[in-house]
Design an enzyme around this catalytic site. Structure first.
Site, PDB file in Angstrom:
ATOM      1  N   ARG A 165       0.864  -1.186   0.000  1.00 29.57           N
ATOM      2  CA  ARG A 165       0.000   0.000   0.000  1.00 29.57           C
ATOM      3  C   ARG A 165       0.894   1.227   0.000  1.00 29.57           C
ATOM      4  O   ARG A 165       1.899   1.286   0.723  1.00 29.57           O
ATOM      5  CB  ARG A 165      -0.927   0.027   1.227  1.00 29.57           C
ATOM      6  CG  ARG A 165      -2.104  -0.955   1.145  1.00 29.57           C
ATOM      7  CD  ARG A 165      -3.123  -0.554   0.062  1.00 29.57           C
ATOM      8  NE  ARG A 165      -4.250  -1.456  -0.041  1.00 29.57           N
ATOM      9  CZ  ARG A 165      -4.345  -2.449  -0.939  1.00 29.57           C
ATOM     10  NH1 ARG A 165      -3.374  -2.666  -1.809  1.00 29.57           N
ATOM     11  NH2 ARG A 165      -5.430  -3.200  -0.982  1.00 29.57           N
ATOM     12  N   GLU A 169      -3.825   7.230  -5.905  1.00 31.80           N
ATOM     13  CA  GLU A 169      -3.798   6.421  -7.126  1.00 31.80           C
ATOM     14  C   GLU A 169      -4.920   6.900  -8.039  1.00 31.80           C
ATOM     15  O   GLU A 169      -6.063   6.962  -7.584  1.00 31.80           O
ATOM     16  CB  GLU A 169      -3.990   4.934  -6.805  1.00 31.80           C
ATOM     17  CG  GLU A 169      -2.816   4.344  -6.071  1.00 31.80           C
ATOM     18  CD  GLU A 169      -2.971   2.862  -5.760  1.00 31.80           C
ATOM     19  OE1 GLU A 169      -3.919   2.227  -6.276  1.00 31.80           O
ATOM     20  OE2 GLU A 169      -2.156   2.333  -5.006  1.00 31.80           O
ATOM     21  N   HIS A 203      -1.239  -0.163 -10.050  1.00 27.98           N
ATOM     22  CA  HIS A 203      -1.898  -1.121  -9.151  1.00 27.98           C
ATOM     23  C   HIS A 203      -2.364  -2.360  -9.928  1.00 27.98           C
ATOM     24  O   HIS A 203      -3.565  -2.672  -9.969  1.00 27.98           O
ATOM     25  CB  HIS A 203      -3.080  -0.449  -8.426  1.00 27.98           C
ATOM     26  CG  HIS A 203      -3.420  -1.115  -7.121  1.00 27.98           C
ATOM     27  ND1 HIS A 203      -3.710  -0.431  -5.974  1.00 27.98           N
ATOM     28  CD2 HIS A 203      -3.500  -2.425  -6.784  1.00 27.98           C
ATOM     29  CE1 HIS A 203      -3.979  -1.273  -4.995  1.00 27.98           C
ATOM     30  NE2 HIS A 203      -3.849  -2.505  -5.462  1.00 27.98           N
TER      31      HIS A 203
HETATM   32  N1  LIG Z   1      -0.834  -4.433  -5.442  1.00 28.89           N
HETATM   33  C1  LIG Z   1      -1.878  -5.229  -5.375  1.00 28.89           C
HETATM   34  O1  LIG Z   1      -2.625  -5.379  -6.346  1.00 28.89           O
HETATM   35  C2  LIG Z   1      -2.140  -6.004  -4.102  1.00 28.89           C
HETATM   36  C3  LIG Z   1      -2.882  -7.184  -4.141  1.00 28.89           C
HETATM   37  C4  LIG Z   1      -3.042  -7.911  -2.964  1.00 28.89           C
HETATM   38  C5  LIG Z   1      -2.515  -7.442  -1.759  1.00 28.89           C
HETATM   39  N2  LIG Z   1      -1.855  -6.259  -1.758  1.00 28.89           N
HETATM   40  C6  LIG Z   1      -1.232  -5.763  -0.522  1.00 28.89           C
HETATM   41  O2  LIG Z   1      -0.163  -6.635  -0.207  1.00 28.89           O
HETATM   42  C7  LIG Z   1       0.063  -6.628   1.220  1.00 28.89           C
HETATM   43  C8  LIG Z   1       0.055  -8.065   1.725  1.00 28.89           C
HETATM   44  O3  LIG Z   1      -1.247  -8.630   1.533  1.00 28.89           O
HETATM   45  P1  LIG Z   1      -1.590 -10.056   2.192  1.00 28.89           P
HETATM   46  O4  LIG Z   1      -2.971 -10.418   1.815  1.00 28.89           O
HETATM   47  O5  LIG Z   1      -0.471 -10.976   1.861  1.00 28.89           O
HETATM   48  O6  LIG Z   1      -1.517  -9.652   3.736  1.00 28.89           O
HETATM   49  P2  LIG Z   1      -1.869 -10.543   5.014  1.00 28.89           P
HETATM   50  O7  LIG Z   1      -3.195 -10.156   5.537  1.00 28.89           O
HETATM   51  O8  LIG Z   1      -1.620 -11.986   4.738  1.00 28.89           O
HETATM   52  O9  LIG Z   1      -0.755  -9.998   6.013  1.00 28.89           O
HETATM   53  C9  LIG Z   1      -0.861 -10.227   7.385  1.00 28.89           C
HETATM   54  C10 LIG Z   1       0.529 -10.381   7.964  1.00 28.89           C
HETATM   55  O10 LIG Z   1       1.315  -9.188   7.802  1.00 28.89           O
HETATM   56  C11 LIG Z   1       2.334  -9.197   8.799  1.00 28.89           C
HETATM   57  N3  LIG Z   1       2.440  -7.880   9.455  1.00 28.89           N
HETATM   58  C12 LIG Z   1       1.491  -7.248  10.198  1.00 28.89           C
HETATM   59  N4  LIG Z   1       1.994  -6.088  10.686  1.00 28.89           N
HETATM   60  C13 LIG Z   1       3.277  -6.004  10.260  1.00 28.89           C
HETATM   61  C14 LIG Z   1       4.310  -5.025  10.467  1.00 28.89           C
HETATM   62  N5  LIG Z   1       4.145  -3.954  11.242  1.00 28.89           N
HETATM   63  N6  LIG Z   1       5.501  -5.246   9.871  1.00 28.89           N
HETATM   64  C15 LIG Z   1       5.712  -6.348   9.115  1.00 28.89           C
HETATM   65  N7  LIG Z   1       4.778  -7.305   8.912  1.00 28.89           N
HETATM   66  C16 LIG Z   1       3.565  -7.133   9.476  1.00 28.89           C
HETATM   67  C17 LIG Z   1       1.937 -10.271   9.835  1.00 28.89           C
HETATM   68  O11 LIG Z   1       2.721 -11.420   9.623  1.00 28.89           O
HETATM   69  C18 LIG Z   1       0.489 -10.590   9.484  1.00 28.89           C
HETATM   70  O12 LIG Z   1       0.147 -11.929   9.792  1.00 28.89           O
HETATM   71  C19 LIG Z   1      -1.061  -5.793   1.814  1.00 28.89           C
HETATM   72  O13 LIG Z   1      -0.598  -4.466   2.010  1.00 28.89           O
HETATM   73  C20 LIG Z   1      -2.122  -5.786   0.721  1.00 28.89           C
HETATM   74  O14 LIG Z   1      -2.962  -4.667   0.817  1.00 28.89           O
HETATM   75  C21 LIG Z   1      -1.653  -5.540  -2.891  1.00 28.89           C
END
Ligand SMILES: NC(=O)c1ccc[n+]([C@@H]2O[C@H](COP(=O)([O-])OP(=O)(O)OC[C@H]3O[C@@H](n4cnc5c(N)ncnc54)[C@H](O)[C@@H]3O)[C@@H](O)[C@H]2O)c1
Length: 337
Positions: free
Chosen positions: A248, A276, A295
């Site tokens: 993000r 964005e 994105h």
């Molecule tokens: N660009 C895109 O199109 C796109 C698509 C999907 C997800 N995303 C983004 O990718 C990221 C990961 O998504 P996800 O579904 O894998 O997340 P997720 O919900 O699986 O991530 C949760 C995990 O993040 C970790 N976390 C929490 N706080 C943290 C901190 N302060 N420092 C480091 N790690 C921490 C913990 O291990 C937690 O269990 C998110 O920001 C999501 O919004 C972007």
């Protein structure tokens, strides 16, 4: 919440108009209809406009991008609702606390959505390590230029730092396995016996920034991660190192990044920004060393079928009275995307 086997379920789509046919092919629609009554021509994009009799009969909502908010008023209109099966990643944008308070099961396709994000990230790591963006730009400007013999280019024994052992972060760590990389990980929530520790060395954020020539952000946007990477953190990164952000935009202080790019040649691949899209004339636009994509790391095009398949599998499990593979629990929302 389980469904008794004797029940005939009624399901409905709630998402952006036109999205269901991009998520679900004929085979997936047949699988849904094998376990639930579904009017495939109906997509709820506004609960206030929906027929109250239709809402009153819904047991399962299959939600997707742009699903309208589901709070107390919407739940009151859907007294039978027992499950929300989300055919995308985060449910933060459409599900309020009342959903969990009523004991409604919530599932997500975030694992399926993590696949293309991790693929994008791997590609960005390899191409940036090889210096491809700069070499391509130089070649376009001067067709006669040969790749200079630059010792800083290449993917041999590079150190890659992963910020966040999220679904995406873990998948990136797995994909990096076959390459000649040292992989570092920073995540305050990784347990001592988490198997990810065998595939990446856990370090503090400062150490990760100091040692990595590529830093890839995969943490969720939370109060504690907003502006996590600012001037002090960029000062720790080496000149020429690469920041990849597919998570993000607000996790990165963009003004500080612009300063780091200008002052010490930090490079960046950014799939997410604030806002964005970035307005024309924004300092990150056209800045040498910075690649922006709109994105697109998450599911796009034919990848939407993976989200649809994931949602159908969850629905089948629920209809069979079995627990879903990817439930979203209220108590884990504090650390999840
Ligand atoms: N660009 C895109 O199109 C796109 C698509 C999907 C997800 N995303 C983004 O990718 C990221 C990961 O998504 P996800 O579904 O894998 O997340 P997720 O919900 O699986 O991530 C949760 C995990 O993040 C970790 N976390 C929490 N706080 C943290 C901190 N302060 N420092 C480091 N790690 C921490 C913990 O291990 C937690 O269990 C998110 O920001 C999501 O919004 C972007």
């Amino acid at each position: 919440m389980r469904f008794p086997e004797s029940d005939t379920l009624t399901a409905a789509f709630a998402m952006r108009a036109g999205l269901p046919r991009r998520l679900f092919g004929v085979a997936e629609l047949e699988r849904i209809q094998a376990v639930a009554d579904l009017d495939e021509k109906l997509t709820i994009s506004d609960f206030r406009q929906a027929d109250p009799r239709v809402l009153a009969a819904i047991d399962v909502l299959i939600t997707g991008w742009d699903c309208p908010w589901i709070g107390a008023a919407e739940l009151a209109a859907m007294p039978r609702l027992r499950a929300v099966v989300h055919a995308a990643g985060t449910v933060r944008d459409h599900l309020g606390p009342d959903v969990w308070a009523r004991g409604i099961t919530v599932t997500t396709a975030a694992d399926a959505n993590a696949v293309p994000v991790a693929e994008y990230t791997l590609a960005a790591i390899l191409l940036a390590g090889k210096g491809v963006p700069e070499l391509a730009r130089g070649y376009a400007a001067d067709p006669g230029c040969a790749a200079a013999d630059r010792p800083d280019i290449g993917n041999y024994r590079r150190t890659v730092g992963i910020l966040g052992a999220s679904r995406v972060g873990r998948r990136v760590i797995d994909l990096l396995g076959p390459f000649d990389f040292t992989v570092l990980l920073h995540d305050p929530y990784v347990a001592g016996d988490d198997p990810v520790r065998a595939r990446a060395t856990t370090v503090s954020l400062d150490e990760l920034l100091r040692r990595s020539s590529v830093v890839s952000v995969h943490a969720p946007l939370l109060a504690e991660t907003t502006g996590l990477l600012g001037d002090r953190q960029f000062d720790l990164m080496s000149p020429g190192s690469v920041l990849i952000n597919t998570a993000r935009g607000a996790i990165v202080d963009q003004d500080a990044l612009v300063r780091a790019v200008r002052a010490k040649g930090v490079r960046a691949v950014l799939d997410v920004t604030v806002p964005e899209p970035l307005p024309a004339g924004h300092p990150l636009r056209g800045l040498p060393g910075v690649i922006l994509t709109p994105h697109v790391a998450g599911s796009l095009g034919n990848e939407l079928h993976r989200l649809g398949e994931s949602a159908v599998s969850e629905l089948e499990l629920l209809a069979a009275g079995r627990p879903p593979r990817s439930p979203v629990r209220w108590e884990s929302r504090a650390t999840m995307a």
